[in-house]
Design an enzyme around this catalytic site. Structure first.
Site, PDB file in Angstrom:
ATOM      1  N   SER A   1       0.812  -1.220   0.000  1.00 48.86           N
ATOM      2  CA  SER A   1       0.000   0.000   0.000  1.00 48.86           C
ATOM      3  C   SER A   1       0.845   1.269   0.000  1.00 48.86           C
ATOM      4  O   SER A   1       1.928   1.307   0.587  1.00 48.86           O
ATOM      5  CB  SER A   1      -0.912   0.013   1.228  1.00 48.86           C
ATOM      6  OG  SER A   1      -1.761  -1.108   1.242  1.00 48.86           O
TER       7      SER A   1
ATOM      8  N   HIS B   1      -7.263  -0.521   6.185  1.00 45.24           N
ATOM      9  CA  HIS B   1      -6.826  -1.906   6.345  1.00 45.24           C
ATOM     10  C   HIS B   1      -6.913  -2.365   7.803  1.00 45.24           C
ATOM     11  O   HIS B   1      -7.250  -3.528   8.078  1.00 45.24           O
ATOM     12  CB  HIS B   1      -5.399  -2.075   5.823  1.00 45.24           C
ATOM     13  CG  HIS B   1      -5.305  -2.047   4.331  1.00 45.24           C
ATOM     14  ND1 HIS B   1      -5.764  -3.074   3.532  1.00 45.24           N
ATOM     15  CD2 HIS B   1      -4.818  -1.105   3.476  1.00 45.24           C
ATOM     16  CE1 HIS B   1      -5.556  -2.777   2.254  1.00 45.24           C
ATOM     17  NE2 HIS B   1      -4.991  -1.591   2.197  1.00 45.24           N
TER      18      HIS B   1
END
Length: 546
Positions: free
Chosen positions: A382, A476
């Site tokens: 990410s 997340h």
């Protein structure tokens, strides 16, 4: 478009050589203040004078927004005429984007909201029923009446628009305009924000997982779908058709959610790399050219979620990303199970020998979901949007007080100053602003350790209302992932250097623990992190005085 938080990025043009943009047929070109309403019922008065646009909007809204019927006749009241809702849709789309649409939305929110007089009246009746300790039925009925009159009038318009053919797509577009109007301050105030929240809530119900279909993108997918996937890529822009072909080819997967009422229209897109380890560099995924070979199942042990992008600005805040990741995990595991099933028929597990029976039992466990030896690890790779901006802010505060140093050790300050020839904080602030620091190998090496621990603190220690400040981290962590690993120079593209000094992070999903980790984060705001991250956080706490 932004990314996880919103994920929206400005559309980019990427077309196959044989695909040409189409010009809408039967559209007349109108310029000036009346542009966009030619041909509609409201347009005639729009061009008749300075006050005409306001009158036309008021007339259009008065015809389109159904009145709230009395509570006693709420179920018997006839629905608003379909033609009126369709007229509103046509007239709205005919308006120019920007201030004209924002003005109409502001009027809709302000003039067709809740009847506050009725709300006050029935609030008093609820309180009266409680004070008089009347029977539960009377109190519940009073609360039901209050609940009914708390509904704004424009909700009826939205509900009816949602039932029209093409209505859901239109409501997505309308909310996208509303989000843009709020961001640009073309429409402001509590009424507009309240309407935005209500429309978001309604879209969340209409776009719940039961109405969504998971679709995989391949090179054989329709050209229009590939084009939309390319245009919506918000994290790692697609460069050309060869790049797009790689991202849907061998050792890669691309999935999107489509609504049953809007088939083939990507709403949110997830890109996955199938690897044999947790990736530490995005260059290895989106830039290096993989060999054109058939996938070797034995080389695939890890699924890396390296990009997730929302394609519709009107769906900002609607929970789609979490459900998409969960559905893709199940899809990947299902694909593996199917492959095992095919293999079992080839090697003849049906033979009635004891050893073969053991293998058959093991095979059944795979089909039942007990074991997944093919894909053992699920992780993201990410971006860390906002880290560079946060770091520049810290450096700015350092330069306000001469001699103040709270970010680097004395040895690090000395090394950086020897390389740059200036005080560390002031010079670094300028180098980070223009990305010049990456041109010096010595400076990149010197900044490795301090930037890694600063990034760890940014992800782990910087909070907003008790939760992770970084929107991607918050996403997340809410899903139940572990803050697993920070990677140095993982994204050396100009975008990666500008946003996060080239660093990226892995959020790892342990499927059996995601529910408890998510509950812990949402409930106690505790961030589950690996030893690497916690060690970097400890180094930050020892070497910094923030």
């Amino acid at each position: 478009m932004s990314r996880l938080g919103p994920f929206l990025v400005a559309p980019r043009l990427l077309r196959r050589p044989w695909v040409l943009p189409r010009r809408p047929s039967g559209v007349s070109i109108v310029t000036g203040p009346c542009a966009g309403l030619a041909g509609s019922g409201a347009a005639a008065s729009l061009c008749s004078g300075p006050a005409a646009p306001s009158l036309a909007m008021e007339e259009l809204l008065s015809r389109s927004v159904p009145p709230l019927p009395p509570y006693e006749t709420r179920e018997k009241a006839p629905p608003p005429a379909e033609l009126r809702s369709a007229e509103f849709m046509r007239s709205y789309r005919a308006l120019e984007a920007g201030p004209p649409r924002a003005e109409l939305l502001a009027r809709l929110a302000r003039d067709f909201g809740v009847d506050h007089g009725r709300v006050a009246e029935f609030s008093a009746k609820v309180l009266q029923a409680r004070e008089q300790q009347r029977e539960p039925g009377a109190l519940l009925q009073a609360e039901d009446r209050l609940r009914y009159y708390l509904s704004p009038r424009y909700r009826g318009l939205f509900q009816h628009l949602g039932r029209l053919e093409g209505g859901l797509r239109f409501l997505m577009e309308l909310r996208g305009d509303l989000v843009e109007a709020l961001a640009a301050r073309h429409a402001e105030g509590p009424h507009v924000r309240e309407m935005n929240g209500m429309l978001k809530s309604m879209l969340s119900e209409w776009f719940s997982t039961g109405f969504l279909n998971l679709e995989r993108v391949t090179w054989q997918s329709p050209c229009e779908v590939l084009q939309k996937i390319s245009d919506s890529e918000a994290v790692h822009p697609v460069r050309n058709w060869i790049d797009m072909k790689r991202r849907v080819g061998s050792y890669r997967r691309c999935y999107f959610f489509a609504h049953c009422a809007i088939p083939g229209e990507p709403l949110i897109v997830l890109h996955v790399a199938l690897t044999n380890e947790i990736s530490s560099s995005i260059q290895a995924i989106v830039k290096e050219v993989p060999p054109l070979e058939t996938e070797d199942m034995n080389k695939i042990t890890t699924a890396i979620f390296y990009s997730i992008s929302l394609t519709q600005q009107g769906l900002q805040g609607v929970e789609l990303g979490t459900h998409l990741i969960k559905r893709v995990v199940k899809e990947l595991q299902l694909v593996w199970n199917a492959a095992v099933s095919d293999e079992s028929r080839i090697i003849g597990w049906d033979l009635q020998y004891s050893e073969k029976n053991k293998q058959k039992q093991h095979h059944q466990q795979l089909l039942d979901g007990g074991e997944f030896p093919q894909i053992k690890v699920f992780s993201s790779l990410s971006p860390i949007p906002g880290f560079t901006k946060w770091l520049i802010g810290l450096l700015s505060s350092q330069t306000k007080e001469q001699g103040r140093n709270e970010l680097f050790t004395d040895a690090e300050c000395k090394e950086i100053s020897e390389i740059t020839g200036d005080p560390a904080a002031e010079k670094l602030k300028r180098l980070l602003t223009n990305n010049e620091w990456v041109r010096s190998e010595k400076l990149v090496k010197a900044l490795h350790s301090p930037f890694m621990r600063l990034c760890a603190w940014y992800l782990y220690g910087e909070k907003h209302r008790g939760y992770a400040l970084n929107p991607v981290a918050n996403f997340h962590l809410q899903n139940g992932a572990v803050l697993w690993r920070i990677n140095w120079m993982a994204d050396t593209s100009p975008r990666g250097i500008t946003a996060s000094c080239g660093m990226m992070v892995n959020y790892r999903y342990f499927l059996e623990d995601t529910a408890s980790i998510s509950a812990g984060y949402l409930g106690t705001k505790h961030i589950k992190a690996s030893e690497q991250v916690l060690s970097l956080v400890s180094q930050f706490q020892q070497n910094s005085k923030l």
